[in-house]
Scaffold this motif. Structure first.
Motif, mmCIF file in Angstrom:
data_model
loop_
_atom_site.group_PDB
_atom_site.id
_atom_site.type_symbol
_atom_site.label_atom_id
_atom_site.label_comp_id
_atom_site.label_asym_id
_atom_site.label_seq_id
_atom_site.Cartn_x
_atom_site.Cartn_y
_atom_site.Cartn_z
ATOM 1 N N TRP A 208 35.557 -74.259 -5.684
ATOM 2 C CA TRP A 208 35.523 -75.098 -6.870
ATOM 3 C C TRP A 208 35.359 -76.669 -6.389
ATOM 4 N N VAL A 209 34.953 -77.612 -7.109
ATOM 5 C CA VAL A 209 34.853 -78.832 -6.675
ATOM 6 C C VAL A 209 36.043 -79.872 -6.915
ATOM 7 N N THR A 210 36.323 -80.704 -5.903
ATOM 8 C CA THR A 210 37.552 -81.555 -6.129
ATOM 9 C C THR A 210 37.327 -82.710 -5.239
ATOM 10 N N SER A 211 37.958 -83.830 -5.364
ATOM 11 C CA SER A 211 37.898 -85.012 -4.720
ATOM 12 C C SER A 211 38.385 -84.870 -3.481
ATOM 13 N N ASN A 212 37.978 -85.538 -2.363
ATOM 14 C CA ASN A 212 38.180 -85.347 -1.048
ATOM 15 C C ASN A 212 39.429 -86.048 -0.738
ATOM 16 N N PRO A 213 40.581 -85.471 -0.225
ATOM 17 C CA PRO A 213 41.780 -85.884 -0.124
ATOM 18 C C PRO A 213 41.935 -86.762 1.040
ATOM 19 N N GLU A 214 40.893 -86.925 1.958
ATOM 20 C CA GLU A 214 41.045 -87.714 3.049
ATOM 21 C C GLU A 214 40.196 -89.063 2.668
ATOM 22 N N TYR A 221 33.249 -86.144 -2.511
ATOM 23 C CA TYR A 221 33.841 -84.828 -3.175
ATOM 24 C C TYR A 221 33.654 -83.631 -2.237
ATOM 25 N N VAL A 222 34.323 -82.413 -2.258
ATOM 26 C CA VAL A 222 34.373 -81.544 -1.382
ATOM 27 C C VAL A 222 34.299 -80.039 -2.111
ATOM 28 N N ILE A 223 34.056 -78.980 -1.751
ATOM 29 C CA ILE A 223 34.346 -77.493 -2.303
ATOM 30 C C ILE A 223 35.524 -77.025 -1.602
ATOM 31 N N ARG A 224 36.239 -76.804 -2.526
ATOM 32 C CA ARG A 224 37.645 -76.144 -1.820
ATOM 33 C C ARG A 224 37.492 -74.704 -2.131
ATOM 34 N N SER A 225 38.156 -73.805 -1.531
ATOM 35 C CA SER A 225 37.981 -72.437 -1.661
ATOM 36 C C SER A 225 39.435 -71.858 -1.625
ATOM 37 N N PHE A 226 39.460 -70.583 -2.032
ATOM 38 C CA PHE A 226 40.700 -69.757 -1.604
ATOM 39 C C PHE A 226 40.162 -68.354 -1.411
ATOM 40 N N ASP A 227 40.654 -67.994 -0.124
ATOM 41 C CA ASP A 227 40.227 -66.913 0.546
ATOM 42 C C ASP A 227 41.380 -65.721 0.129
ATOM 43 N N PHE A 228 40.850 -64.664 -0.445
ATOM 44 C CA PHE A 228 42.038 -63.596 -0.994
ATOM 45 C C PHE A 228 42.040 -62.724 0.157
ATOM 46 N N SER A 229 41.644 -62.497 1.326
ATOM 47 C CA SER A 229 41.984 -61.892 2.520
ATOM 48 C C SER A 229 43.025 -62.420 3.096
ATOM 49 N N SER A 230 43.032 -63.836 3.625
ATOM 50 C CA SER A 230 44.199 -64.517 4.347
ATOM 51 C C SER A 230 45.168 -65.135 3.139
#
Length: 373
Positions: A208-214, A221-230
């Motif tokens: 998903w797209v969200t603002s860059n926290p840095e 803006y950046v693409i954040r991800s969630f890895d279901f494996s880890s």
């Protein structure tokens, strides 16, 4: 004279170009064809040749919209088909009910009830019912390290923390629901940069797209991800463009089944830029290409659309679905260099729309309780 059979490789090539609805009917022609439709290689070849479709949800029904660009002509056509979805459950709140896709299956979340998985071509439906009804659905993926693709659901709970005898503070607790074991696992992670809309599921992960926290100015803006494996959140990559206005719209979609496209609309001018990834999405560095720009003023402002906006890119054409500002009916926009066409679908007020590569011929996994459609 006995009829001559086509060479098998030519027969397979012809079948791989047919719509799924016809292929399902052809299962009964022969054992050979039935086995072919279960073959992973054939399924992948077929999916590589099909166009995405738009799924949209009204108050009571689900429809798919297939767009035929007519070989690049100026008069594209659409085919609207109702998707069998007569679930024995009713959505209690359509504002919290979404449709998403993962691994070629459609998933529909019924808020505070459960999640349905279905393949309309095979008319198969499965069901996961939450033990704790307060679980809020976010998205579906799977563990890529396992051969059986163990499906998991990312979500959260609204919780209260007691600060004093008279004061409590609300917070959100992230959890993963494992469909095979029906186990709920809480993650010790902060609830920040959470998706503000249903994230994309690609290759088992969520994006998903969200603002860059840095970035202190909040234009990057950046693409954040969630890895279901880890079972970990991470920043996947920077977007190729910034917001020039706080109300500029940034929309992420799947491109050619294994890449990303990004739509940016300037709030001031209405101009739309389309970016796509050059290579398949994997762990390597992501490279973006500015594919096309549409300066047309015939497109609606996409900010704050109540039912959301879905789109896909096919053959350098933008195909987009959103609700009409006045009627609420689903509208399809087909845009390329020489054309901007609006087609209204008068089948009820659109509540949600999503661009998907429609399900394949794989049966609904056994960990989902079977239901009849």
């Amino acid at each position: 004279m006995a009829p001559e059979n086509l060479p098998w490789d030519l027969e397979e090539k012809i079948l791989s170009g047919l719509p799924p609805l016809y292929l399902v009917r052809f299962r009964t022609v022969s054992q050979h064809w039935n086995a072919l439709l279960n073959d992973t290689r054939f399924i992948n070849n077929h999916l590589a040749r099909v166009r995405p479709q738009i799924i949209f949800l009204t108050e009571s029904k689900v429809y798919s919209i297939e767009i035929d660009l007519c070989g690049g002509g100026a008069d594209p056509t659409i085919e609207v088909r109702e998707i069998p979805s007569d679930f024995p459950y009713q959505a209690t709140d359509l504002t919290h009910t979404t449709i998403t896709t993962c691994d070629g299956f459609l998933f529909r979340d019924f808020w505070k009830q459960g999640v349905a998985i279905w393949n309309p071509w095979l008319r198969q439906v499965g069901w996961i019912e939450y033990v704790d009804k307060d679980f809020h659905f976010c998205g579906v993926g799977y563990d890529r390290t396992r051969a059986d693709k163990s499906y998991k659901i990312l979500g959260y709970f609204n919780c209260l923390r007691t600060v004093s005898n008279t004061y409590q503070v609300g917070y959100k607790k992230v959890a993963v629901y494992e469909c095979a074991s029906h186990a709920l696992k809480f993650l010790d992670v902060p609830f920040k940069q959470w998706p503000n809309m249903a994230p994309l599921s690609l290759n088992g992960n969520l994006y998903w797209v969200t603002s860059n926290p840095e970035d202190t100015h909040r234009h990057e803006y950046v693409i954040r991800s969630f890895d279901f494996s880890s079972e970990m959140f991470k920043t996947f990559c920077l977007l190729p463009c910034r917001k020039n206005h706080s109300r500029d719209e940034l929309l992420l979609a799947v491109y050619k089944r294994d890449g990303f496209s990004l739509l940016k609309q300037c709030y001031v001018t209405g101009e739309i830029e389309i970016w796509v990834t050059k290579n398949k999405i994997d762990e390597e560095e992501v490279e973006w290409i500015n594919l096309m720009t549409f300066p047309t003023s015939n497109l609606p402002k996409l900010i704050n659309k109540l039912c959301g906006v879905s789109y896909f890119i096919y053959d350098k054409t933008l195909i987009m679905c959103c609700g009409d500002e006045e009627t609420g009916a689903a509208c399809i926009y087909i845009v390329r260099e020489d054309m901007c066409k609006k087609i209204q679908i008068d089948l009820g007020i659109v509540r949600f729309s999503h661009s998907v590569y429609l399900p394949n011929f794989i049966s609904v996994p056994s960990e989902f309780r079977p239901l009849r459609v």
